[in-house]
Design a protein around this motif. Structure first.
Motif, PDB file in Angstrom:
ATOM      1  N   MET A  21     124.297  45.811  17.128  1.00  0.00           N
ATOM      2  CA  MET A  21     123.496  44.713  17.759  1.00  0.00           C
ATOM      3  C   MET A  21     122.658  44.247  16.772  1.00  0.00           C
ATOM      4  O   MET A  21     122.569  43.132  16.665  1.00  0.00           O
ATOM      5  CB  MET A  21     122.787  45.337  19.079  1.00  0.00           C
ATOM      6  N   ARG A  22     121.695  45.187  15.969  1.00  0.00           N
ATOM      7  CA  ARG A  22     121.008  44.815  15.067  1.00  0.00           C
ATOM      8  C   ARG A  22     121.677  43.972  13.849  1.00  0.00           C
ATOM      9  O   ARG A  22     121.208  42.721  13.465  1.00  0.00           O
ATOM     10  CB  ARG A  22     120.199  45.970  14.607  1.00  0.00           C
ATOM     11  N   SER A  83     123.580  50.402  26.800  1.00  0.00           N
ATOM     12  CA  SER A  83     123.007  49.067  26.432  1.00  0.00           C
ATOM     13  C   SER A  83     121.452  49.155  26.747  1.00  0.00           C
ATOM     14  O   SER A  83     120.564  48.788  25.963  1.00  0.00           O
ATOM     15  CB  SER A  83     123.487  47.985  27.547  1.00  0.00           C
ATOM     16  N   GLY A  84     120.927  50.075  27.868  1.00  0.00           N
ATOM     17  CA  GLY A  84     119.497  50.084  27.805  1.00  0.00           C
ATOM     18  C   GLY A  84     119.069  51.007  26.841  1.00  0.00           C
ATOM     19  O   GLY A  84     117.904  50.715  26.291  1.00  0.00           O
ATOM     20  N   GLY A  85     119.774  52.100  26.362  1.00  0.00           N
ATOM     21  CA  GLY A  85     119.222  52.737  25.356  1.00  0.00           C
ATOM     22  C   GLY A  85     118.969  52.076  24.051  1.00  0.00           C
ATOM     23  O   GLY A  85     118.046  52.139  23.328  1.00  0.00           O
ATOM     24  N   ALA A  86     119.920  51.208  23.770  1.00  0.00           N
ATOM     25  CA  ALA A  86     120.170  50.396  22.621  1.00  0.00           C
ATOM     26  C   ALA A  86     118.722  49.248  22.675  1.00  0.00           C
ATOM     27  O   ALA A  86     118.210  48.921  21.643  1.00  0.00           O
ATOM     28  CB  ALA A  86     121.436  49.703  22.335  1.00  0.00           C
ATOM     29  N   SER A  87     118.720  48.663  23.948  1.00  0.00           N
ATOM     30  CA  SER A  87     117.854  47.746  24.232  1.00  0.00           C
ATOM     31  C   SER A  87     116.209  48.274  23.954  1.00  0.00           C
ATOM     32  O   SER A  87     115.398  47.793  23.426  1.00  0.00           O
ATOM     33  CB  SER A  87     117.826  47.155  25.305  1.00  0.00           C
ATOM     34  N   ASN A  91     113.489  47.100  21.410  1.00  0.00           N
ATOM     35  CA  ASN A  91     112.042  46.678  21.978  1.00  0.00           C
ATOM     36  C   ASN A  91     111.049  47.596  21.394  1.00  0.00           C
ATOM     37  O   ASN A  91     109.909  46.943  20.813  1.00  0.00           O
ATOM     38  CB  ASN A  91     112.273  46.802  23.574  1.00  0.00           C
ATOM     39  N   LEU A  92     111.474  48.918  20.939  1.00  0.00           N
ATOM     40  CA  LEU A  92     110.252  49.526  20.187  1.00  0.00           C
ATOM     41  C   LEU A  92     110.155  49.159  18.734  1.00  0.00           C
ATOM     42  O   LEU A  92     108.944  48.811  18.333  1.00  0.00           O
ATOM     43  CB  LEU A  92     110.690  51.101  20.145  1.00  0.00           C
ATOM     44  N   LEU A  93     110.904  48.541  18.200  1.00  0.00           N
ATOM     45  CA  LEU A  93     111.026  48.021  16.856  1.00  0.00           C
ATOM     46  C   LEU A  93     110.398  46.698  16.809  1.00  0.00           C
ATOM     47  O   LEU A  93     109.589  46.458  16.049  1.00  0.00           O
ATOM     48  CB  LEU A  93     112.607  48.094  16.084  1.00  0.00           C
TER      49      LEU A  93
END
Length: 101
Positions: A21-22, A83-87, A91-93
């Motif tokens: 994703m990144r 997906s939630g974990g990746a999001s 979001n933290l970053l």
């Protein structure tokens, strides 16, 4: 991979989804291939996905969920959780980046 614990498989799926994703939404990629793809995709469906990490994570998480789940209900749960974990990581970053500005 069969001897990996279910939690480790899940974490690998989350981090792999986040990394892809990144790469696709925020980075140029090797030899600037990703940025060239992003420019070609422009305003079409693929281009819109490449602009939104949270939208893209849903698409990227789907095949990882298939590898983890053995029922449709488990697949949906794994899909959304990956997906939630990746999001969550993204979001933290973003928050950390905003804080450093």
């Amino acid at each position: 991979m069969t001897d990996w614990s279910p939690w480790f498989r899940f974490l690998v799926a989350v981090f792999a989804t986040w990394r892809l994703m990144r790469l696709v939404t925020r980075e140029d990629g090797p030899f600037e291939l990703i940025v060239k793809l992003r420019m070609r995709a422009a305003d079409g469906f693929a281009g819109q996905l490449m602009d939104c990490p949270y939208c893209l994570s849903l698409w990227l998480a789907a095949p990882f969920a298939c590898a983890l789940a053995d029922t449709v209900v488990a697949w949906v749960a794994a899909w959304l959780a990956i997906s939630g974990g990746a999001s969550f990581i993204e979001n933290l970053l973003e928050r950390q980046s905003d804080h450093l500005k």
